[in-house]
Design a protein around this motif. Structure first.
Motif, mmCIF file in Angstrom:
data_model
loop_
_atom_site.group_PDB
_atom_site.id
_atom_site.type_symbol
_atom_site.label_atom_id
_atom_site.label_comp_id
_atom_site.label_asym_id
_atom_site.label_seq_id
_atom_site.Cartn_x
_atom_site.Cartn_y
_atom_site.Cartn_z
ATOM 1 N N SER A 16 0.818 -1.211 0.000
ATOM 2 C CA SER A 16 0.000 0.000 0.000
ATOM 3 C C SER A 16 0.853 1.264 0.000
ATOM 4 O O SER A 16 0.398 2.321 -0.407
ATOM 5 N N GLU A 17 2.123 1.178 0.459
ATOM 6 C CA GLU A 17 2.996 2.355 0.501
ATOM 7 C C GLU A 17 3.661 2.610 -0.850
ATOM 8 O O GLU A 17 4.089 3.718 -1.108
ATOM 9 N N ARG A 18 3.792 1.608 -1.676
ATOM 10 C CA ARG A 18 4.416 1.774 -2.994
ATOM 11 C C ARG A 18 3.470 2.499 -3.936
ATOM 12 O O ARG A 18 2.271 2.312 -3.882
ATOM 13 N N ARG A 19 4.086 3.316 -4.804
ATOM 14 C CA ARG A 19 3.262 3.988 -5.803
ATOM 15 C C ARG A 19 2.961 3.012 -6.920
ATOM 16 O O ARG A 19 3.820 2.228 -7.312
ATOM 17 N N PRO A 20 1.789 3.090 -7.460
ATOM 18 C CA PRO A 20 1.443 2.191 -8.559
ATOM 19 C C PRO A 20 2.333 2.462 -9.780
ATOM 20 O O PRO A 20 2.763 3.592 -10.024
ATOM 21 N N ILE A 21 2.613 1.424 -10.526
ATOM 22 C CA ILE A 21 3.440 1.545 -11.720
ATOM 23 C C ILE A 21 2.838 2.546 -12.693
ATOM 24 O O ILE A 21 3.545 3.363 -13.288
ATOM 25 N N GLU A 22 1.519 2.535 -12.838
ATOM 26 C CA GLU A 22 0.858 3.461 -13.757
ATOM 27 C C GLU A 22 1.132 4.912 -13.376
ATOM 28 O O GLU A 22 1.315 5.772 -14.233
ATOM 29 N N GLU A 23 1.170 5.187 -12.084
ATOM 30 C CA GLU A 23 1.444 6.551 -11.608
ATOM 31 C C GLU A 23 2.874 6.954 -11.949
ATOM 32 O O GLU A 23 3.127 8.072 -12.401
ATOM 33 N N ARG A 24 3.799 6.045 -11.750
ATOM 34 C CA ARG A 24 5.195 6.348 -12.083
ATOM 35 C C ARG A 24 5.373 6.540 -13.584
ATOM 36 O O ARG A 24 6.090 7.438 -14.033
ATOM 37 N N ILE A 25 4.695 5.713 -14.379
ATOM 38 C CA ILE A 25 4.749 5.869 -15.839
ATOM 39 C C ILE A 25 4.173 7.215 -16.240
ATOM 40 O O ILE A 25 4.730 7.923 -17.090
ATOM 41 N N GLU A 27 4.103 9.959 -14.490
ATOM 42 C CA GLU A 27 5.068 10.995 -14.112
ATOM 43 C C GLU A 27 6.212 11.077 -15.111
ATOM 44 O O GLU A 27 6.650 12.167 -15.489
ATOM 45 N N ILE A 28 6.668 9.917 -15.549
ATOM 46 C CA ILE A 28 7.742 9.891 -16.544
ATOM 47 C C ILE A 28 7.262 10.483 -17.860
ATOM 48 O O ILE A 28 7.964 11.276 -18.496
ATOM 49 N N ASP A 29 6.047 10.135 -18.273
ATOM 50 C CA ASP A 29 5.481 10.705 -19.504
ATOM 51 C C ASP A 29 5.371 12.218 -19.404
ATOM 52 O O ASP A 29 5.670 12.940 -20.359
ATOM 53 N N LYS A 30 4.950 12.705 -18.242
ATOM 54 C CA LYS A 30 4.840 14.154 -18.029
ATOM 55 C C LYS A 30 6.215 14.805 -18.143
ATOM 56 O O LYS A 30 6.367 15.846 -18.780
ATOM 57 N N ARG A 31 7.210 14.181 -17.558
ATOM 58 C CA ARG A 31 8.574 14.719 -17.602
ATOM 59 C C ARG A 31 9.101 14.721 -19.032
ATOM 60 O O ARG A 31 9.751 15.668 -19.464
#
Length: 118
Positions: A16-25, A27-31
């Protein structure tokens, strides 16, 4: 080691503490989009600077031509036609422009240049 400490933190975290992979993806797309926009801005700035430098060179060259009496487009066209009418004139201009001056011309070019002027 930074890499190993990050891995240890992730291993120790609960699901539950880890960020979902979709969220990290996302963020990377936004960057990536931000970096693309920055790249486009830098290219535009470089292009604008090149245009400014070219304009400055043309103004300087135009000023020199005006001081020589070539102060209208018609006179400039007549000068261009006169230069291009004799290959040796064009060779002389190119030699001067390349920085070799008359030393860069062959002897036959130099003789032809002086006979063209007469």
């Amino acid at each position: 080691m930074i890499g190993s400490s990050l891995a240890t933190e992730e291993e120790g975290a609960t699901m539950s503490e880890r960020r979902p992979i979709e969220e990290r993806i996302a963020e990377i797309d936004k960057r990536i989009e931000q970096l693309k926009a920055r790249k486009q801005q830098l290219r535009a700035r470089a292009s604008q600077e090149e245009r400014k430098q070219r304009t400055r060179r043309l103004i300087i060259i135009g000023g020199i031509m005006a001081r020589l009496g070539v102060d209208t487009p018609e006179k400039a066209e007549r000068l261009r036609a006169w230069i291009e009418a004799a290959p040796s004139r064009l060779a002389t201009i190119r030699a001067i422009a390349e920085g070799t001056g008359l030393d860069g011309l062959t002897r036959s070019d130099a003789r032809q240049t002086t006979s063209d002027e007469g």
